[in-house]
Design a protein around this motif. Structure first.
Motif, PDB file in Angstrom:
ATOM      1  N   GLY A  20       0.701  -1.332  -0.039  1.00 30.19           N
ATOM      2  CA  GLY A  20      -0.054   0.114  -0.062  1.00 30.19           C
ATOM      3  C   GLY A  20       0.954   1.331   0.037  1.00 30.19           C
ATOM      4  N   THR A  21       2.119   1.223   0.482  1.00 30.39           N
ATOM      5  CA  THR A  21       2.891   2.447   0.715  1.00 30.39           C
ATOM      6  C   THR A  21       3.640   2.813  -0.680  1.00 30.39           C
ATOM      7  OG1 THR A  21       5.012   1.502   1.442  1.00 30.39           O
ATOM      8  CG2 THR A  21       3.254   2.257   2.834  1.00 30.39           C
ATOM      9  N   ALA A  22       3.352   1.876  -1.771  1.00 29.87           N
ATOM     10  CA  ALA A  22       3.805   2.142  -3.065  1.00 29.87           C
ATOM     11  C   ALA A  22       3.104   3.228  -3.854  1.00 29.87           C
ATOM     12  CB  ALA A  22       4.221   0.866  -3.874  1.00 29.87           C
ATOM     13  N   ASP A  23       1.953   3.231  -3.604  1.00 33.65           N
ATOM     14  CA  ASP A  23       0.962   4.521  -4.175  1.00 33.65           C
ATOM     15  C   ASP A  23       0.733   5.680  -3.270  1.00 33.65           C
ATOM     16  OD1 ASP A  23       0.610   3.702  -7.018  1.00 33.65           O
ATOM     17  OD2 ASP A  23      -0.710   1.902  -5.877  1.00 33.65           O
ATOM     18  N   ILE A  24       0.758   6.689  -3.933  1.00 32.18           N
ATOM     19  CA  ILE A  24       0.242   8.068  -3.218  1.00 32.18           C
ATOM     20  C   ILE A  24      -1.088   8.430  -3.507  1.00 32.18           C
ATOM     21  CG2 ILE A  24       1.288  10.304  -2.388  1.00 32.18           C
ATOM     22  CD1 ILE A  24       3.846   9.388  -2.898  1.00 32.18           C
ATOM     23  N   MET A  25      -1.255   8.804  -4.707  1.00 38.91           N
ATOM     24  CA  MET A  25      -2.554   9.201  -5.168  1.00 38.91           C
ATOM     25  C   MET A  25      -2.606   9.097  -6.837  1.00 38.91           C
ATOM     26  SD  MET A  25      -2.274  13.381  -5.241  1.00 38.91           S
ATOM     27  CE  MET A  25      -3.808  13.502  -5.958  1.00 38.91           C
ATOM     28  N   ARG A  26      -3.778   9.404  -7.190  1.00 36.67           N
ATOM     29  CA  ARG A  26      -3.964   9.167  -8.838  1.00 36.67           C
ATOM     30  C   ARG A  26      -4.485  10.642  -9.162  1.00 36.67           C
ATOM     31  NH1 ARG A  26      -6.793   4.121 -11.123  1.00 36.67           N
ATOM     32  NH2 ARG A  26      -8.689   5.340 -10.721  1.00 36.67           N
ATOM     33  N   PHE A  27      -4.226  11.168 -10.370  1.00 41.37           N
ATOM     34  CA  PHE A  27      -4.756  12.074 -11.118  1.00 41.37           C
ATOM     35  C   PHE A  27      -5.507  11.486 -12.299  1.00 41.37           C
ATOM     36  CE2 PHE A  27      -0.851  13.881  -9.214  1.00 41.37           C
ATOM     37  CZ  PHE A  27      -1.306  14.848  -8.735  1.00 41.37           C
ATOM     38  N   ARG A  28      -6.704  11.895 -12.477  1.00 32.20           N
ATOM     39  CA  ARG A  28      -7.501  11.553 -13.554  1.00 32.20           C
ATOM     40  C   ARG A  28      -7.844  12.686 -14.523  1.00 32.20           C
ATOM     41  NH1 ARG A  28     -10.450   7.223 -15.460  1.00 32.20           N
ATOM     42  NH2 ARG A  28     -10.036   6.362 -13.253  1.00 32.20           N
ATOM     43  N   ILE A  29      -7.449  12.392 -15.925  1.00 26.35           N
ATOM     44  CA  ILE A  29      -7.399  13.548 -16.843  1.00 26.35           C
ATOM     45  C   ILE A  29      -8.998  13.452 -17.430  1.00 26.35           C
ATOM     46  CG2 ILE A  29      -6.938  14.246 -19.205  1.00 26.35           C
ATOM     47  CD1 ILE A  29      -4.427  12.381 -16.851  1.00 26.35           C
ATOM     48  N   ALA A  30      -9.577  14.512 -17.025  1.00 28.14           N
ATOM     49  CA  ALA A  30     -11.243  14.730 -17.183  1.00 28.14           C
ATOM     50  C   ALA A  30     -11.584  15.359 -18.342  1.00 28.14           C
ATOM     51  CB  ALA A  30     -11.847  14.747 -15.879  1.00 28.14           C
ATOM     52  N   ARG A  31     -10.748  16.294 -18.899  1.00 28.57           N
ATOM     53  CA  ARG A  31     -11.186  17.357 -19.861  1.00 28.57           C
ATOM     54  C   ARG A  31      -9.808  17.753 -20.464  1.00 28.57           C
ATOM     55  NH1 ARG A  31     -12.082  18.397 -14.498  1.00 28.57           N
ATOM     56  NH2 ARG A  31     -10.883  20.258 -13.904  1.00 28.57           N
ATOM     57  N   GLU A  32     -10.142  18.477 -21.617  1.00 28.85           N
ATOM     58  CA  GLU A  32      -9.363  19.127 -22.168  1.00 28.85           C
ATOM     59  C   GLU A  32      -8.842  20.588 -21.246  1.00 28.85           C
ATOM     60  OE1 GLU A  32      -7.341  18.451 -24.699  1.00 28.85           O
ATOM     61  OE2 GLU A  32      -8.310  16.686 -25.191  1.00 28.85           O
ATOM     62  N   GLY A  33      -7.760  20.893 -21.328  1.00 30.97           N
ATOM     63  CA  GLY A  33      -7.307  22.219 -20.832  1.00 30.97           C
ATOM     64  C   GLY A  33      -6.409  22.855 -21.622  1.00 30.97           C
ATOM     65  N   THR A  34      -5.908  24.068 -21.298  1.00 37.56           N
ATOM     66  CA  THR A  34      -5.135  24.930 -21.943  1.00 37.56           C
ATOM     67  C   THR A  34      -3.496  25.052 -21.646  1.00 37.56           C
ATOM     68  OG1 THR A  34      -6.888  26.791 -21.587  1.00 37.56           O
ATOM     69  CG2 THR A  34      -4.623  27.746 -22.301  1.00 37.56           C
ATOM     70  N   ALA A  35      -2.934  24.772 -22.633  1.00 39.86           N
ATOM     71  CA  ALA A  35      -1.458  24.466 -22.730  1.00 39.86           C
ATOM     72  C   ALA A  35      -0.813  25.944 -22.211  1.00 39.86           C
ATOM     73  CB  ALA A  35      -0.811  24.095 -24.055  1.00 39.86           C
ATOM     74  N   ALA A  36       0.212  25.629 -21.403  1.00 34.81           N
ATOM     75  CA  ALA A  36       1.139  26.741 -20.479  1.00 34.81           C
ATOM     76  C   ALA A  36       2.411  26.156 -20.739  1.00 34.81           C
ATOM     77  CB  ALA A  36       0.630  26.764 -19.088  1.00 34.81           C
ATOM     78  N   ALA A  37       3.442  27.350 -20.737  1.00 34.42           N
ATOM     79  CA  ALA A  37       4.934  26.979 -21.030  1.00 34.42           C
ATOM     80  C   ALA A  37       5.430  26.966 -19.567  1.00 34.42           C
ATOM     81  CB  ALA A  37       5.565  27.955 -21.767  1.00 34.42           C
ATOM     82  N   ILE A  38       6.462  26.352 -19.241  1.00 36.09           N
ATOM     83  CA  ILE A  38       7.457  26.246 -18.061  1.00 36.09           C
ATOM     84  C   ILE A  38       8.234  27.525 -18.012  1.00 36.09           C
ATOM     85  CG2 ILE A  38       8.855  25.214 -16.454  1.00 36.09           C
ATOM     86  CD1 ILE A  38       7.410  22.405 -17.345  1.00 36.09           C
ATOM     87  N   PRO A  39       8.461  28.337 -17.264  1.00 34.20           N
ATOM     88  CA  PRO A  39       9.320  29.336 -17.217  1.00 34.20           C
ATOM     89  C   PRO A  39      10.885  29.087 -17.294  1.00 34.20           C
ATOM     90  CG  PRO A  39       7.585  30.129 -15.456  1.00 34.20           C
ATOM     91  CD  PRO A  39       7.435  28.401 -16.063  1.00 34.20           C
ATOM     92  N   GLU A  40      11.472  29.667 -18.199  1.00 39.06           N
ATOM     93  CA  GLU A  40      13.137  29.084 -18.392  1.00 39.06           C
ATOM     94  C   GLU A  40      13.521  29.742 -16.762  1.00 39.06           C
ATOM     95  OE1 GLU A  40      14.657  30.055 -21.997  1.00 39.06           O
ATOM     96  OE2 GLU A  40      13.259  28.783 -23.097  1.00 39.06           O
ATOM     97  N   THR A  41      13.561  30.957 -16.594  1.00 37.29           N
ATOM     98  CA  THR A  41      14.045  31.438 -15.264  1.00 37.29           C
ATOM     99  C   THR A  41      13.100  31.730 -14.288  1.00 37.29           C
ATOM    100  OG1 THR A  41      13.877  33.523 -16.202  1.00 37.29           O
ATOM    101  CG2 THR A  41      16.020  32.444 -16.731  1.00 37.29           C
TER     102      THR A  41
END
Length: 525
Positions: free
Chosen positions: A367-388
């Motif tokens: 049981g301690t090998a899992d923490i949680m789960r994310f379920r992709i339920a819908r489309e979202g808006t793409a966003a960039a990761i800042p470089e600095t």
């Protein structure tokens, strides 16, 4: 505590290094039976209650606490420390100790430099102490372990095992003041009572406190429902659904400590996130910011996000304990020790709607090998990761250090002859000053461990200079207040002792180690 003033000859440095190595070897021999697997230090409790299937409980988000008063000078809050019964394991009512009736406690949101005052009222059956972990806080509000808030009508002993002439004891309630003149970061508040920190946190006395600032606001980071606080904490439950904990005195009013098998740390077999067992959270295909705290007493985790097809989804670190990094660091896997925090970005773009991503613990099993789960339920808006990210990180250099100190964290015997945990061969004593640092001085501390020890400094953040004589690890980036030392490992950290004068602490944040002697006094003069 070992120290010397710079400069130091290479021969002297090598001699001290050899001495520290001998201390580490001795500690390892003493602690060998308490570290049967390299991934953990401690022993695991087994739950007796039927446990839910993973990912069947929704992820709770702790409520944000509203101030009772806001003025030009700052914000004032009130919190009640109280017992409640709550459904943690479905179908069972579990008795918890809480801040304002919720576990984790309500989240406090503050602005950098805006004074925050929190009035705590103790309605629990035992004394309490409040510490804002990571806060740059005047000593009177830092939550020294003997600065107790006594419950109404308390007629027991001092509430702990040690005499302290400097203790500031309050009846029923106490007001804590936090100037928060510090970088934006996720802090956390928890009980810090002398001898009984571990069982108090285990019973629920922990919550989050965010500091925000203009540097963070200027970045295009995920906000609102795309910023998720995640307090990860393991627990175990008895056959009645109550929290199991191996306290010598379950009332937490007499003899402190845990029973013999758990002296190295208490591990649970149920992983809670924000108080829910193995929860699931619906997300879209956009970018999310995960504010992760390891709120466990002793368990270490190695985080990994895995999609349905087995592909690893990167965890992009943008912050550490004390705020934003200079630039992002990409991780496939990320270790996190008790009390450490990481500020992470995860991009669910490119994953199909209806698929899932598991947040796993590579150091766990069953049981301690899992923490949680994310379920992709819908489309979202793409966003960039800042470089600095941030340009306000301190640039201390070891050539500036007024003092270099060597500090050994190892198992040993307490003054009463019991097994315990020591810093430089000494158990904690509130009457003894272990380290005296001058306000404004830069110091280098060389730390060495026998088994796992997450070492935490109050008041200040620090940079990691080295591990084992080599370079820091990737996850050591940024400004930290807790460093995870692995068995037999040494590390160097550097900090400037600024902010406030007074009596503070440094200690191991394995909470059982802390309760059994592994704290020391730090006096800023």
């Amino acid at each position: 505590m070992g120290e010397w003033s710079l400069p130091v000859s290479r021969r002297r440095a090598l001699a001290i290094g050899a001495g520290i190595g001998a201390v580490a070897a001795g500690g390892l021999a003493l602690s060998a039976g308490w570290a049967r697997r390299p991934a953990e230090t401690g022993d695991q409790l087994r739950s007796a209650v039927p446990l839910p299937e993973p990912f069947t409980v929704p992820l709770p988000i702790p409520p944000v606490l509203a101030p009772v008063e806001s003025t030009a000078d700052g914000d004032r809050y009130e919190l009640v420390q109280q017992e409640i019964d709550a459904e943690v394991i479905p179908g069972f009512a579990t008795r918890l100790w809480t801040y304002d009736g919720v576990f984790p406690g309500p989240t406090i949101e503050s602005r950098r430099g805006r004074h925050t005052t929190v009035l705590h009222r103790n309605e629990l059956p035992v004394p309490t102490v409040l510490h804002l972990h990571g806060g740059r806080t005047p000593a009177a509000s830092d939550g020294y372990p003997t600065d107790l808030v006594l419950p109404d009508g308390w007629t027991g002993h001092a509430g702990h095992s040690m005499a302290d002439d400097r203790a500031a004891v309050s009846n029923v309630q106490r007001e804590y003041g936090f100037p928060l003149d510090q970088r934006a970061a996720m802090l956390w508040y928890h009980d810090h009572r002398m001898d009984f920190t571990a069982p108090a946190i285990w019973r629920g006395l922990a919550g989050l406190h965010f500091v925000r600032d203009d540097v963070e606001d200027a970045l295009d980071l995920p906000r609102g429902d795309h910023e998720l606080p995640l307090m990860i904490a393991d627990r175990a439950f008895d056959e009645d659904g109550q929290l199991a904990y191996p306290a010598v005195d379950p009332s937490l009013t007499g003899e402190h400590g845990v029973t013999e098998p758990y002296l190295a740390g208490v591990l649970g077999d149920v992983v809670l996130v924000n108080g829910a067992p193995w929860p699931e959270h619906e997300v879209d295909t956009g970018l999310y910011r995960l504010r992760v705290l390891n709120g466990s007493n002793a368990r270490h985790y190695e985080l990994e996000a895995v999609a349905d097809d087995g592909r690893t989804v990167p965890l992009v670190q943008i912050g550490a304990d004390q705020g934003l990094l200079a630039a992002p660091v990409r991780h496939e896997r990320l270790p996190i020790a008790p009390a450490e925090r990481y500020d992470l970005l995860i991009d669910f773009g490119g994953l199909p709607v209806g698929s899932t991503v598991r947040l796993r613990n590579r150091l766990g099993s069953g049981g301690t090998a899992d923490i949680m789960r994310f379920r992709i339920a819908r489309e979202g808006t793409a966003a960039a990761i800042p470089e600095t990210l941030a340009e306000d990180l301190p640039e201390w250099d070891r050539s500036e250090a007024a003092v270099v100190r060597d500090l050994a964290f190892r198992a040993g015997r307490m003054d009463d002859g019991r097994h315990g945990w020591l810093i430089d061969g000494l158990p904690f004593d509130p009457a003894r000053t272990d380290v005296t640092a001058r306000l404004g001085d830069v110091e280098v501390w060389r730390l060495v461990a026998d088994v796992h020890h997450p070492v935490h400094l109050h008041l200040v953040g620090f940079r990691v200079l080295s591990r084992g004589g080599g370079a820091p690890l990737a996850h050591d980036a940024g400004l930290k207040d807790t460093i995870s030392l692995r068995p037999g490992e040494s590390a160097e950290i550097i900090t400037r002792f600024d902010g406030y004068r007074g009596r503070y602490l440094f200690h191991c944040h394995n909470a059982e180690h802390e309760d059994m002697g592994m704290m020391a006094n730090l006096e800023i003069v």
